[in-house]
Design an enzyme around this catalytic site. Sequence first.
Site, mmCIF file in Angstrom:
data_model
loop_
_atom_site.group_PDB
_atom_site.id
_atom_site.type_symbol
_atom_site.label_atom_id
_atom_site.label_comp_id
_atom_site.label_asym_id
_atom_site.label_seq_id
_atom_site.Cartn_x
_atom_site.Cartn_y
_atom_site.Cartn_z
ATOM 1 N N VAL A 14 0.823 -1.216 0.000
ATOM 2 C CA VAL A 14 0.000 0.000 0.000
ATOM 3 C C VAL A 14 0.855 1.264 0.000
ATOM 4 C CG1 VAL A 14 -1.701 1.321 1.301
ATOM 5 C CG2 VAL A 14 -1.940 -1.146 1.097
ATOM 6 N N MET A 15 1.862 1.333 0.900
ATOM 7 C CA MET A 15 2.708 2.528 0.978
ATOM 8 C C MET A 15 3.477 2.737 -0.317
ATOM 9 S SD MET A 15 2.661 4.412 3.781
ATOM 10 C CE MET A 15 4.312 5.108 3.973
ATOM 11 N N SER A 130 6.676 9.297 7.037
ATOM 12 C CA SER A 130 5.546 9.230 7.962
ATOM 13 C C SER A 130 4.300 9.845 7.352
ATOM 14 C CB SER A 130 5.875 9.955 9.265
ATOM 15 O OG SER A 130 4.768 9.921 10.146
ATOM 16 N N LYS A 184 13.080 9.646 12.775
ATOM 17 C CA LYS A 184 11.792 8.983 12.532
ATOM 18 C C LYS A 184 11.398 8.130 13.738
ATOM 19 C CE LYS A 184 8.238 7.325 10.167
ATOM 20 N NZ LYS A 184 7.834 6.081 10.809
ATOM 21 N N HIS A 187 10.123 10.411 16.345
ATOM 22 C CA HIS A 187 8.773 10.797 15.907
ATOM 23 C C HIS A 187 7.755 9.741 16.335
ATOM 24 C CE1 HIS A 187 5.480 10.105 13.049
ATOM 25 N NE2 HIS A 187 5.425 11.420 12.873
ATOM 26 N N ASN A 188 8.072 8.473 16.073
ATOM 27 C CA ASN A 188 7.140 7.408 16.415
ATOM 28 C C ASN A 188 6.956 7.280 17.923
ATOM 29 O OD1 ASN A 188 7.217 7.021 13.654
ATOM 30 N ND2 ASN A 188 7.387 4.808 13.793
ATOM 31 N N GLU A 191 4.715 9.915 18.970
ATOM 32 C CA GLU A 191 3.371 9.494 18.544
ATOM 33 C C GLU A 191 2.738 8.591 19.611
ATOM 34 O OE1 GLU A 191 1.997 6.275 15.284
ATOM 35 O OE2 GLU A 191 3.178 7.946 14.479
ATOM 36 N N HIS A 451 30.964 2.531 45.585
ATOM 37 C CA HIS A 451 30.916 3.208 44.288
ATOM 38 C C HIS A 451 31.325 4.680 44.355
ATOM 39 C CE1 HIS A 451 29.355 -0.199 42.153
ATOM 40 N NE2 HIS A 451 28.303 -0.310 42.948
#
Length: 482
Positions: A14-15, A130, A184, A187-188, A191, A451
């Site tokens: 589709v893309m 995107s 990207k 970005h996701n 989202e 530590h």
Amino acid sequence: MKKLADIGLIGLAVMGENLVLNMERNGYTVAVYNRTVDKVDKFVSGRGAGKNFIGARSIEEFVASLSRPRKVMMLVKAGDAVDNFIEQLLPFLEEGDIIIDGGNSHFPDSIRRTKYVESKGMKFIGTGVSGGEEGALMGPSIMPGGSASAWPHVKPIFQAISAKVEGTPCCDWVGNDGAGHFVKMVHNGIEYGDMQLITEAYYIMKTLLGLTPDEMHEVFADWNNSELDSYLIEITRDILGYKEDGEALVEKILDTAGQKGTGKWTGIAALDIGVPLTLIGESVFARVLSSQKDERVEASKVLKGPKPEFKGDKKLFIEHIKQALYASKIISYAQGYVLMREAAKEYGWVLNYGEIAQMWRGGCIIRSVFLGKITAAFNTNPDLKNLLLDPFFKDTIHNAMEGWRRVVATAALNGIPVPAFSTALSYYDGYRTASLPANLLQAQRDYFGAHTYERIDKPRGEFFHTNWTGRGGDTASSTYNV
């Protein structure tokens, strides 16, 4: 003489179909190839009929149909499929030709692939795309990175097919090797955060205020005409108004969320680099918890909590929810930008943070009016350490403070889970606090693991160890950062 294609694309799902239709509509001749060659014939005789497409039935035929330097874009499943196609392409390509991975690849793979393809004399671009199938067709957000010398050859095509905001393309060069796919990925992750925040707002209105889907449809319609104007608010409005047999479809959907892993990648990258990406992390975990449906149903029968009950002004509280949503959204983007800043240091990238926000303003899933404020913030101060320190975002947070705190407190008192709202507020309070309780934590680490610690009455960079029990000796661990 047969016309050669300006660019070629492998992968007619589709893309891929929608993206090549976008390219052709913008004046480019496109060669197409698919591993299942029947798809090539079906596309060329179907959606691509009468248009400037060249269908190829083999990799050799596909490459031969391209003008030089050849530009080959792949939109195939991330992982081995990308590497397999690279290996199939290399024998037919020449020095200077360009391979483009437009899938959802993990940025370390793009770092590796850039180095490998360049070692063969070719150039590589790993680009985020995107916007889903509609964005691919009408104009996506495109975030390319990789071999910088490849950018001038693909820039006209990418910027022509990308979304435009006020005439500016939502596409520009991001940076070397894996920078495009890293941005990207962030970005996701953002989202994930935006979606979780919206679902928490919905859940409070539904569970505590007793609003119907129609009433919430009106709320989100109002919000979409405000500072919250965005694609995700818009589709939430539409979803809440959608009916099946006279009833809201959303209430018939099982409450188990799926994911494809990019949010998880963002969280792992933040842990690796050492950035508190708490809101996106909680958003990923919220999806995981939702998937434990059977277990939650059993737990609901035995674990007790308060029964949600609201006494007050619903209209005012809806305004408070809006403030909590906007303030938490600011926190999510602030954390995401800190992650990109630290990743740039780690991987040697030079990122233009204002330009990244511009690329996200149109075409992509997180597109919103809000992103223009981020562009403005970085245009004013390119060295801005945290969005919370920008005057606009600082004032916005301050103005939303009362409502935000009331929402988080009210949700907790009524047993309503709001992990993203809550962690956003905790991060804000932690970031604005000059003295955190990590002094006790360092003492604990020194007690059981030697530590070491720094002291407030000594210069920074001097480390000390205490023999807390009198039995441990004076030897300190060299693993301070563990």
